[in-house]
Scaffold this motif. Structure first.
Motif, short mmCIF file in Angstrom:
data_model
loop_
_atom_site.label_atom_id
_atom_site.label_comp_id
_atom_site.label_asym_id
_atom_site.label_seq_id
_atom_site.Cartn_x
_atom_site.Cartn_y
_atom_site.Cartn_z
N PRO A 96 27.42 79.81 -10.01
CA PRO A 96 27.99 78.88 -11.06
C PRO A 96 27.46 77.27 -10.54
CG PRO A 96 29.48 80.36 -10.23
CD PRO A 96 28.29 80.67 -9.59
N GLY A 97 27.20 76.97 -9.58
CA GLY A 97 26.81 75.69 -9.25
C GLY A 97 25.33 75.50 -9.80
N TRP A 98 24.29 76.54 -9.79
CA TRP A 98 23.02 76.10 -10.29
C TRP A 98 23.27 76.27 -11.91
CZ3 TRP A 98 19.30 74.09 -8.00
CH2 TRP A 98 19.21 74.18 -6.55
N ILE A 99 24.00 77.08 -12.54
CA ILE A 99 24.34 77.07 -13.81
C ILE A 99 24.64 75.70 -14.40
CG2 ILE A 99 25.42 78.08 -15.91
CD1 ILE A 99 25.24 80.84 -14.63
N ALA A 100 25.49 74.97 -13.63
CA ALA A 100 26.12 73.78 -13.76
C ALA A 100 24.96 72.85 -14.07
CB ALA A 100 27.17 73.21 -13.09
N LEU A 101 24.01 72.79 -12.78
CA LEU A 101 23.09 71.96 -12.62
C LEU A 101 22.04 71.92 -13.62
CD1 LEU A 101 22.44 71.69 -8.78
CD2 LEU A 101 23.12 69.84 -10.38
N LEU A 102 21.86 73.13 -14.14
CA LEU A 102 20.67 73.63 -15.18
C LEU A 102 21.13 73.12 -16.45
CD1 LEU A 102 17.96 74.93 -16.33
CD2 LEU A 102 19.57 77.16 -16.83
N CYS A 103 22.59 73.28 -17.05
CA CYS A 103 23.07 72.57 -18.02
C CYS A 103 22.96 70.92 -18.08
CB CYS A 103 24.40 72.86 -18.25
SG CYS A 103 24.84 74.63 -18.49
N PHE A 104 23.08 70.38 -16.82
CA PHE A 104 23.13 69.12 -16.74
C PHE A 104 21.66 68.56 -17.20
CE2 PHE A 104 21.77 65.40 -14.01
CZ PHE A 104 22.64 64.52 -14.65
N VAL A 105 20.72 69.31 -16.41
CA VAL A 105 19.17 68.97 -16.82
C VAL A 105 18.78 69.10 -18.07
CG1 VAL A 105 16.90 69.82 -16.24
CG2 VAL A 105 18.66 69.48 -14.38
N LEU A 106 19.27 70.33 -18.83
CA LEU A 106 19.22 70.43 -20.19
C LEU A 106 19.89 69.43 -21.06
CD1 LEU A 106 19.37 74.31 -20.28
CD2 LEU A 106 17.18 73.20 -20.32
N SER A 107 20.81 68.94 -20.61
CA SER A 107 21.27 67.97 -21.47
C SER A 107 20.57 66.82 -21.36
CB SER A 107 22.95 67.57 -20.79
OG SER A 107 23.19 67.01 -19.53
N ILE A 108 20.11 66.48 -20.20
CA ILE A 108 19.34 65.13 -20.25
C ILE A 108 17.99 65.41 -21.15
CG2 ILE A 108 17.65 63.96 -18.55
CD1 ILE A 108 19.88 64.20 -16.48
N VAL A 109 17.50 66.61 -21.01
CA VAL A 109 16.22 66.75 -21.72
C VAL A 109 16.66 66.66 -23.38
CG1 VAL A 109 14.61 68.66 -22.67
CG2 VAL A 109 15.22 68.47 -20.15
N GLY A 110 17.88 67.27 -23.72
CA GLY A 110 18.35 67.15 -25.19
C GLY A 110 18.61 65.64 -25.58
N ILE A 111 19.14 64.85 -24.49
CA ILE A 111 19.49 63.43 -24.94
C ILE A 111 18.02 62.67 -24.86
CG2 ILE A 111 19.98 61.42 -23.90
CD1 ILE A 111 22.42 62.67 -22.65
N ASN A 112 16.96 63.02 -24.23
CA ASN A 112 15.65 62.73 -24.12
C ASN A 112 15.06 62.92 -25.68
OD1 ASN A 112 13.37 61.22 -23.32
ND2 ASN A 112 12.17 62.99 -22.66
N VAL A 113 15.14 63.96 -26.25
CA VAL A 113 14.59 64.54 -27.33
C VAL A 113 15.25 63.93 -28.52
CG1 VAL A 113 14.32 66.58 -28.96
CG2 VAL A 113 13.64 66.66 -26.45
N LEU A 114 16.52 63.74 -28.51
CA LEU A 114 17.21 63.23 -29.62
C LEU A 114 17.12 61.57 -29.62
CD1 LEU A 114 20.49 64.99 -29.28
CD2 LEU A 114 19.00 65.14 -31.15
N SER A 115 16.78 60.88 -28.48
CA SER A 115 16.47 59.56 -28.43
C SER A 115 15.26 59.27 -29.08
CB SER A 115 16.55 58.89 -27.07
OG SER A 115 17.82 59.09 -26.60
N ALA A 116 14.11 59.93 -28.75
CA ALA A 116 12.80 59.95 -29.19
C ALA A 116 12.87 60.25 -30.97
CB ALA A 116 11.93 60.86 -28.45
N LEU A 117 13.83 61.35 -31.19
CA LEU A 117 13.71 61.55 -32.75
C LEU A 117 14.43 60.60 -33.53
CD1 LEU A 117 14.55 65.63 -32.70
CD2 LEU A 117 12.42 64.09 -33.55
N GLY A 118 15.64 59.77 -32.81
CA GLY A 118 16.23 58.70 -33.43
C GLY A 118 15.33 57.63 -33.47
N ALA A 119 14.47 57.15 -32.68
CA ALA A 119 13.69 56.20 -32.69
C ALA A 119 12.39 56.41 -33.93
CB ALA A 119 12.79 55.91 -31.50
N VAL A 120 12.13 57.57 -34.07
CA VAL A 120 11.14 57.87 -35.02
C VAL A 120 11.76 57.86 -36.55
CG1 VAL A 120 9.87 59.89 -36.22
CG2 VAL A 120 9.62 59.39 -33.83
N ALA A 121 13.01 58.18 -36.61
CA ALA A 121 13.85 58.40 -37.68
C ALA A 121 14.19 56.71 -38.05
CB ALA A 121 15.17 59.01 -37.54
N VAL A 122 14.32 55.93 -37.24
CA VAL A 122 14.55 54.49 -37.69
C VAL A 122 13.43 53.76 -37.98
CG1 VAL A 122 15.10 52.34 -36.41
CG2 VAL A 122 16.72 54.34 -36.06
#
Length: 180
Positions: A96-122
């Motif tokens: 459970p701890g490693w799954i929670a950490l993996l979700c945290f890491v994936l959320s950071i990756v998702g935020i990074n992708v969305l920020s880059a896509l947002g910048a491109v869209a703007v």
């Protein structure tokens, strides 16, 4: 070497025997020391008569077809308890701890992708912003800088997630192999 050192060395060399048998042997050796001292012998004389702890331990162990190694260490406990501990610990805490950490890491990756896509869209839609083009460009720059900063966080999050996961797996393997 003193009597206590001799007894401790002998006990270490006999550690592969059952505890009750080691206790009986050590009681006999202590009795030989007591009798020898009572008869006027020195500890050194008694130890000379008994021989080196390794040699004496081998005499006791030959009955069980075991021989003391030069640097014998205490017998390791069974690894069955360690295997059960590792399984239960991983089921209740580790996974459970490693799954929670993996979700945290994936959320950071998702935020990074969305920020880059947002910048491109703007930037690609800046022509449609009309009087707010300056604001759109500032928003695009902000999102671009956020994407770069979040990319750095993503890099370190993924890197240390992998490093810590490898260490954790190594700890599990060592515990299973060596026991407690």
């Amino acid at each position: 070497m003193r009597r206590i050192d001799y007894i401790n060395h002998l006990e270490l060399k006999l550690s592969s025997l059952p505890h009750s048998e080691v206790k009986t042997i050590l009681d006999d050796i202590n009795k030989k020391f007591d009798d020898g001292l009572a008869n006027g012998k020195t500890e050194d004389q008694i130890m000379t008569e008994l021989g080196e702890p390794k040699t004496l331990a081998n005499k006791y162990l030959k009955k069980g077809e075991a021989v003391v190694e030069e640097n014998a260490s205490p017998k390791k406990s069974s690894t069955a308890g360690a295997v059960i501990f590792v399984i239960l610990f991983n089921l209740l805490v580790g996974i459970p701890g490693w799954i929670a950490l993996l979700c945290f890491v994936l959320s950071i990756v998702g935020i990074n992708v969305l920020s880059a896509l947002g910048a491109v869209a703007v930037f690609t839609t800046a022509g449609f912003w009309g009087p707010f083009v300056g604001t759109g460009i500032l928003l695009g720059i902000t999102l671009s800088l956020a994407a770069v900063a979040i990319f750095a966080a993503t890099y370190f999050a993924v890197k240390y997630f992998c490093v810590f996961l490898g260490s954790y797996i190594g700890w599990n393997a060592k515990l299973v192999k060596e026991g407690f």
